[in-house]
Design an enzyme around this catalytic site. Sequence first.
Site, mmCIF file in Angstrom:
data_model
loop_
_atom_site.group_PDB
_atom_site.id
_atom_site.type_symbol
_atom_site.label_atom_id
_atom_site.label_comp_id
_atom_site.label_asym_id
_atom_site.label_seq_id
_atom_site.Cartn_x
_atom_site.Cartn_y
_atom_site.Cartn_z
ATOM 1 N N HIS A 3 40.508 48.737 36.645
ATOM 2 C CA HIS A 3 39.462 48.445 37.632
ATOM 3 C C HIS A 3 39.936 47.291 38.506
ATOM 4 C CE1 HIS A 3 35.806 46.033 38.795
ATOM 5 N NE2 HIS A 3 35.460 47.211 39.271
ATOM 6 N N HIS A 23 39.105 42.668 47.375
ATOM 7 C CA HIS A 23 37.763 42.881 46.841
ATOM 8 C C HIS A 23 36.777 42.467 47.929
ATOM 9 C CE1 HIS A 23 34.896 42.505 43.155
ATOM 10 N NE2 HIS A 23 34.722 43.603 43.848
#
Length: 589
Positions: free
Chosen positions: A123, A169
């Site tokens: 992830h 991110h």
Amino acid sequence: MGSYRMCVCFTRKFKVTEAAPPPDVKDAFKKYAEGGPHMTAEQLHRFLRDVQGQGGATVAEAEGIVQQVLQKRHHVAKFRRHSLTLDDFHHYLFSADLNPPIDDKVHHDMTAPLSHYFIYTGHNSYLTGNQLSSDCSDVPIIKALKRGVRVVELDIWPNSEKDDVHVLHGRTLTTPVALIKCLKSIKEHAFSASPCPVVITLEDHLTPDLQAKVAEMVTQTFGKMLFCPESECLKEFPTLEDLKYWIIISTKPPKEYLEAQSNKGKMSNSQKEKDSDDDVWGKEPTELTADPEDEKTDSDASENNQEAPLYKRLIGIHAGKPKGGLKEALKVELDKVRRLSLSEQALEKATMSHGTDVVRFTQQNFLRIYPKGTRFNSSNYKPLIGWMHGAQMVAFNMQGYGRSLWLMHGMFRSNGCCGYVKKPDFLMNVDPDGRVFDPKVKLAVKKTLKVKVYMGDGWHLDFKQTHFDLYSPPDFYTRVGIAGVPADEIMKKTKKKEDNWTPVWDEEFTFPLTVPELALFRVEVHEYDMSEKDDFAGQTCLPVSELKPGIRAVPLFDRKGEKLNSITGMPVWKNHVKKSLKANAAMPL
């Protein structure tokens, strides 16, 4: 007479004494050496066959073990004799290289469709640390691939000039890395640890022109390594064997992305925060409904000339949901296979009311589970709930650490560490009445694992003498147990052994197992501290279904899963199978 003070200093020696072979080792040597002082290769072969369960072992293999032990321990002894003393035999059993607890070869059926396997999944694979402010880099991607991770996640966004693509991110302070750098590193290291296919999941936040640029980058970087399905909608995924050395792209088709952006413009702020597929930063979904961005299906959408056709053709595993709630999202379509993503919290809620629907969905389609958004420190969740329901992609923050990550490492030590583990048959079966496995049903004990924890060694080589205690040798104890379905989970503890760098516990434990196929055997060693928190001294986690029978050496790992150089524990275990198999069948630790 005057008074005076005197200071007396006491010294404590940190002497390391070598532990003698435990009684079971002595008994085995005596039996198979036929009472003599040496064990020949032929006698070792009988021990391998009878005790270690290695029915296929040959005398030549036993001779090879004898030679390796003698070369390591005596250097020139190979010229004088070709047999083992008791100490040599003990050394062999304590060597994780010569006497490992599990096989290092791929041995599962590799000819089933890709969706029939649990897959080692990362992830936010590009993050070097926490989820809010760490650097983005290709380094953690390379590290994950070398460990055997097979699913790499990249969040792709436009750069500040809107003319190139960065990986970062989104909506955080993380520093970006160029997409092309990540793609090149994936190509270079994709198959360094395993020939099995690498899946790149793209969380796409791009405009159509940048999607076209990504398609060009991907095509030029991977070339013939790229899996491009002949049909836009696959009815079944190809087999794992057929997909070896391929790179597979998984994301939403561009049309769905464009519709999602259009829908987002009409949403309230609270609706925008509900996102269980793009995995951007924000609150967890509070309702188990389809993502607002996925409310239109392909069939409902109007044609959009802006979509990037080449980008769409590169998608090997289509992501997204159909219109409607969770029940609709879990619907199995006969002519189409796809990937669905749920947060860990959404999965927990889904399994409360739709557990068998989740299992049925994962028999044909992919289910990806990802950490909740509040795990700022890159911690992880318990993976077993996903595996119990057949989820193939249980996505973890590989740069984190902790017990949950240890379980992930343990699961994917299976099948030669190739990154793919065949799902148990019970998760794939459908009975004559159309029913599938129900994780909520209470099951009878299927096997009983018996483990005797003998001893441990090597701490004095990997740690300073004062690492655990300033004034005396350490007081080690071991915690052993099972991670698995709720009925099987338990942890037990040995007594502590005071002032000893080479503790001998010699304690036996029994673990009844209802679902041994998903059970993981856990080992943790700690050093007792009277005044403070006990010190961590090593851990490992091993799949029960893979354990080799007999007396085995188990290497230990640090908090982040890196192997400790010298530390090894020695347990012996047996697995007794009730009803279906003979009670004397031995099984691996």
